[in-house]
Design a protein around this motif. Structure first.
Motif, short mmCIF file in Angstrom:
data_model
loop_
_atom_site.label_atom_id
_atom_site.label_comp_id
_atom_site.label_asym_id
_atom_site.label_seq_id
_atom_site.Cartn_x
_atom_site.Cartn_y
_atom_site.Cartn_z
N ALA A 121 -34.39 74.04 40.27
CA ALA A 121 -35.21 73.57 41.38
C ALA A 121 -34.31 72.96 42.45
O ALA A 121 -33.11 72.77 42.23
CB ALA A 121 -36.22 72.53 40.88
N SER A 122 -34.92 72.67 43.58
CA SER A 122 -34.23 71.97 44.66
C SER A 122 -34.80 70.57 44.78
O SER A 122 -36.02 70.37 44.65
CB SER A 122 -34.42 72.70 45.99
OG SER A 122 -33.85 73.97 45.94
N TYR A 123 -33.92 69.60 45.04
CA TYR A 123 -34.32 68.21 45.15
C TYR A 123 -34.01 67.70 46.56
O TYR A 123 -32.96 68.00 47.12
CB TYR A 123 -33.55 67.35 44.13
CG TYR A 123 -33.68 65.87 44.37
CD1 TYR A 123 -34.80 65.18 43.94
CD2 TYR A 123 -32.70 65.17 45.07
CE1 TYR A 123 -34.93 63.82 44.18
CE2 TYR A 123 -32.83 63.81 45.31
CZ TYR A 123 -33.95 63.14 44.87
OH TYR A 123 -34.07 61.81 45.12
N TYR A 129 -38.74 64.79 46.44
CA TYR A 129 -39.38 66.10 46.45
C TYR A 129 -38.61 67.04 45.55
O TYR A 129 -37.38 67.11 45.62
CB TYR A 129 -39.40 66.69 47.86
CG TYR A 129 -40.27 65.94 48.83
CD1 TYR A 129 -41.61 66.29 49.01
CD2 TYR A 129 -39.76 64.88 49.58
CE1 TYR A 129 -42.41 65.60 49.91
CE2 TYR A 129 -40.57 64.19 50.48
CZ TYR A 129 -41.88 64.54 50.64
OH TYR A 129 -42.68 63.86 51.52
N LEU A 144 -38.74 71.15 44.45
CA LEU A 144 -39.33 72.44 44.80
C LEU A 144 -38.84 73.52 43.86
O LEU A 144 -37.63 73.62 43.61
CB LEU A 144 -38.96 72.82 46.23
CG LEU A 144 -39.20 71.77 47.31
CD1 LEU A 144 -38.49 72.15 48.59
CD2 LEU A 144 -40.68 71.60 47.55
N TYR A 145 -39.76 74.34 43.34
CA TYR A 145 -39.37 75.46 42.50
C TYR A 145 -40.45 76.53 42.50
O TYR A 145 -41.60 76.27 42.84
CB TYR A 145 -39.07 75.01 41.06
CG TYR A 145 -40.27 74.49 40.30
CD1 TYR A 145 -41.01 75.33 39.47
CD2 TYR A 145 -40.67 73.16 40.42
CE1 TYR A 145 -42.12 74.85 38.78
CE2 TYR A 145 -41.76 72.68 39.73
CZ TYR A 145 -42.48 73.53 38.91
OH TYR A 145 -43.57 73.05 38.23
N ASP A 146 -40.06 77.75 42.15
CA ASP A 146 -40.98 78.88 42.06
C ASP A 146 -41.32 79.15 40.61
O ASP A 146 -40.50 78.97 39.72
CB ASP A 146 -40.38 80.14 42.69
CG ASP A 146 -40.25 80.03 44.20
OD1 ASP A 146 -40.95 79.21 44.81
OD2 ASP A 146 -39.43 80.78 44.77
N LYS A 185 -45.46 78.82 44.40
CA LYS A 185 -44.51 77.85 44.92
C LYS A 185 -45.01 76.47 44.51
O LYS A 185 -46.17 76.13 44.74
CB LYS A 185 -44.41 77.95 46.43
CG LYS A 185 -43.86 79.29 46.88
CD LYS A 185 -43.04 79.13 48.14
CE LYS A 185 -42.35 80.41 48.49
NZ LYS A 185 -41.18 80.69 47.72
N ASN A 186 -44.14 75.69 43.87
CA ASN A 186 -44.49 74.36 43.38
C ASN A 186 -43.72 73.30 44.14
O ASN A 186 -42.52 73.45 44.38
CB ASN A 186 -44.15 74.24 41.89
CG ASN A 186 -45.06 75.09 41.04
OD1 ASN A 186 -46.14 74.68 40.70
ND2 ASN A 186 -44.61 76.29 40.71
N LYS A 187 -44.42 72.24 44.49
CA LYS A 187 -43.77 71.08 45.11
C LYS A 187 -44.26 69.84 44.36
O LYS A 187 -45.47 69.64 44.21
CB LYS A 187 -44.11 70.96 46.59
CG LYS A 187 -43.48 69.74 47.21
CD LYS A 187 -43.54 69.61 48.73
CE LYS A 187 -44.68 70.20 49.45
NZ LYS A 187 -44.70 69.90 50.88
N LYS A 231 -44.06 65.75 44.45
CA LYS A 231 -43.72 64.63 45.33
C LYS A 231 -43.93 63.34 44.55
O LYS A 231 -45.01 63.12 43.99
CB LYS A 231 -44.59 64.66 46.58
CG LYS A 231 -44.30 63.54 47.56
CD LYS A 231 -44.99 63.79 48.88
CE LYS A 231 -46.15 62.88 49.08
NZ LYS A 231 -46.81 63.06 50.38
N LYS A 270 -49.39 73.31 44.34
CA LYS A 270 -49.12 74.71 44.02
C LYS A 270 -49.72 75.57 45.11
O LYS A 270 -50.83 75.32 45.56
CB LYS A 270 -49.76 75.09 42.67
CG LYS A 270 -49.18 74.36 41.48
CD LYS A 270 -49.90 74.75 40.20
CE LYS A 270 -49.23 74.18 38.99
NZ LYS A 270 -48.04 74.91 38.58
#
Length: 161
Positions: free
Chosen positions: A37-39, A47, A49-51, A62-64, A66, A77
């Motif tokens: 994921a990205s942070y 935050y 973020l990952y698929d 797409k998932n976020k 927070k 989602k």
């Protein structure tokens, strides 16, 4: 925390129709996903973020995630399914959960939540009641661990209690 992270999400739903006398252990048949994921840290919020790819379905989700302070978690989602679930301790939040098969009104009543943040790990534990269209469905647990991808010796082990 670095931009590139690994996120581990474990979950357990205990159907309220099940007989508690059967001795269910949290984690017996729970699910766990570990994914890159990205942070990001913006405006005092974390935050992630990952698929997500669903088996047997075209497209991705797409998932976020927070995280605000130690008392608010949001999971958003979008894609094949979409929702915006908000977890706040001792509060019930409603959202619409859209699926390829239709839309449901989902209630999330957060009973307990722990958010721990340090330089090398973010840990989240949530216990909540889930209802669909105002009908009680399950008692649920979510555990998350977010660690740098290049982290060595950092345990992804989670405690689903």
């Amino acid at each position: 925390m670095t931009k590139e992270v690994l996120v581990s999400i474990s979950g357990k739903h205990i159907d309220i129709m099940d007989d508690p006398a059967r001795g269910y252990e949290v984690g017996d048949d729970g699910i766990e996903v570990v994914t890159p994921a990205s942070y990001y840290w913006r405006n005092g919020k974390h935050y992630i973020l990952y698929d997500e790819v669903l088996e047997g379905m075209a497209g991705t989700i797409k998932n976020k995630i927070k995280i605000t302070g130690t008392d608010c978690l949001e999971i958003m989602k979008s894609g094949v399914t979409s929702s915006h679930m908000v977890f706040e301790k001792n509060k019930k939040n409603l959202t619409y959960y859209k699926t390829p098969y239709g839309q449901m009104l989902v209630g999330v009543n957060t009973k307990n939540m722990e958010i721990n943040v340090d330089e090398e790990r973010i840990g989240v534990k949530v216990a909540y009641e889930l209802d669909v269209n105002h009908e009680p469905l399950a008692d649920c647990r979510i555990n998350m661990s977010i660690v740098p991808r290049n982290s060595k010796g950092v345990s992804m082990q989670l405690d689903l209690k």
